[in-house]
Motif scaffolding. Sequence first.
Motif, mmCIF file in Angstrom:
data_model
loop_
_atom_site.group_PDB
_atom_site.id
_atom_site.type_symbol
_atom_site.label_atom_id
_atom_site.label_comp_id
_atom_site.label_asym_id
_atom_site.label_seq_id
_atom_site.Cartn_x
_atom_site.Cartn_y
_atom_site.Cartn_z
ATOM 1 N N VAL A 126 104.548 66.084 -12.644
ATOM 2 C CA VAL A 126 105.345 64.919 -13.041
ATOM 3 C C VAL A 126 106.451 64.632 -12.031
ATOM 4 O O VAL A 126 106.547 63.515 -11.505
ATOM 5 N N SER A 127 107.304 65.601 -11.755
ATOM 6 C CA SER A 127 108.411 65.322 -10.838
ATOM 7 C C SER A 127 107.906 65.053 -9.418
ATOM 8 O O SER A 127 108.468 64.208 -8.707
ATOM 9 N N ARG A 128 106.843 65.718 -9.008
ATOM 10 C CA ARG A 128 106.287 65.449 -7.677
ATOM 11 C C ARG A 128 105.740 64.027 -7.598
ATOM 12 O O ARG A 128 105.908 63.353 -6.587
ATOM 13 N N THR A 129 105.111 63.554 -8.668
ATOM 14 C CA THR A 129 104.598 62.182 -8.691
ATOM 15 C C THR A 129 105.742 61.182 -8.589
ATOM 16 O O THR A 129 105.664 60.216 -7.832
ATOM 17 N N VAL A 130 106.821 61.423 -9.337
ATOM 18 C CA VAL A 130 107.982 60.532 -9.282
ATOM 19 C C VAL A 130 108.592 60.547 -7.887
ATOM 20 O O VAL A 130 108.856 59.492 -7.297
ATOM 21 N N GLU A 131 108.807 61.727 -7.334
ATOM 22 C CA GLU A 131 109.446 61.828 -6.016
ATOM 23 C C GLU A 131 108.602 61.243 -4.896
ATOM 24 O O GLU A 131 109.126 60.650 -3.965
ATOM 25 N N LEU A 132 107.297 61.397 -4.983
ATOM 26 C CA LEU A 132 106.428 60.863 -3.938
ATOM 27 C C LEU A 132 106.218 59.355 -4.082
ATOM 28 O O LEU A 132 105.724 58.720 -3.153
ATOM 29 N N GLY A 133 106.560 58.800 -5.237
ATOM 30 C CA GLY A 133 106.468 57.351 -5.427
ATOM 31 C C GLY A 133 105.059 56.835 -5.531
ATOM 32 O O GLY A 133 104.687 55.865 -4.877
ATOM 33 N N THR A 134 104.246 57.445 -6.368
ATOM 34 C CA THR A 134 102.863 57.038 -6.553
ATOM 35 C C THR A 134 102.793 55.610 -7.113
ATOM 36 O O THR A 134 103.444 55.297 -8.103
ATOM 37 N N PRO A 135 101.995 54.729 -6.502
ATOM 38 C CA PRO A 135 101.871 53.364 -7.008
ATOM 39 C C PRO A 135 101.282 53.321 -8.418
ATOM 40 O O PRO A 135 100.468 54.171 -8.786
ATOM 41 N N VAL A 136 101.706 52.342 -9.187
ATOM 42 C CA VAL A 136 101.210 52.128 -10.548
ATOM 43 C C VAL A 136 100.544 50.760 -10.587
ATOM 44 O O VAL A 136 101.141 49.757 -10.195
ATOM 45 N N SER A 137 99.300 50.709 -11.055
ATOM 46 C CA SER A 137 98.587 49.438 -11.218
ATOM 47 C C SER A 137 98.679 49.009 -12.673
ATOM 48 O O SER A 137 98.351 49.790 -13.570
#
Length: 147
Positions: A126-137
């Motif tokens: 979760v925090s890695r996804t937030v920090e890396l800025g994964t795009p959301v469709s």
Amino acid sequence: MSEDTFRSVEIERTSVGQYIVRNARGGTMSMGAGQDDSFTPVELLLAAIGGCTAIDVDHITSRRAEPTQFTVEVTGDKIRDDAGGNRMQNLTVAFTVTFPPGADGDKAREALPRSLQQSHDRLCTVSRTVELGTPVSIVEAAGSSEG
């Protein structure tokens, strides 16, 4: 994606600003806009960040000693940025963890800082996804406008 990597939840509207969230295992929880005790989406984001790290740290440290206290407080500021969009900033995950006296407690205390770092650097999805800025469709599902 393969079956073991895919994750999903379903959100069903129950009334204006009130929803039920369901996972694939049958678990449910209420979510809302903040008019009652239901969790808001932002609170769920904070809970997901803290919960993910808590699980990592708990698994690593409790192998050495059972904690006598284990609490996590996740905080942040909801702001409107210069582009006019809402987002969170200043996210902090604060752990208060104590272990009993003795050799096992000493081992757990020694493992705590390393486990916090491991969770942040590689374990917490979760925090890695937030920090890396994964795009959301965000898309309209086929057939969703049918009458």
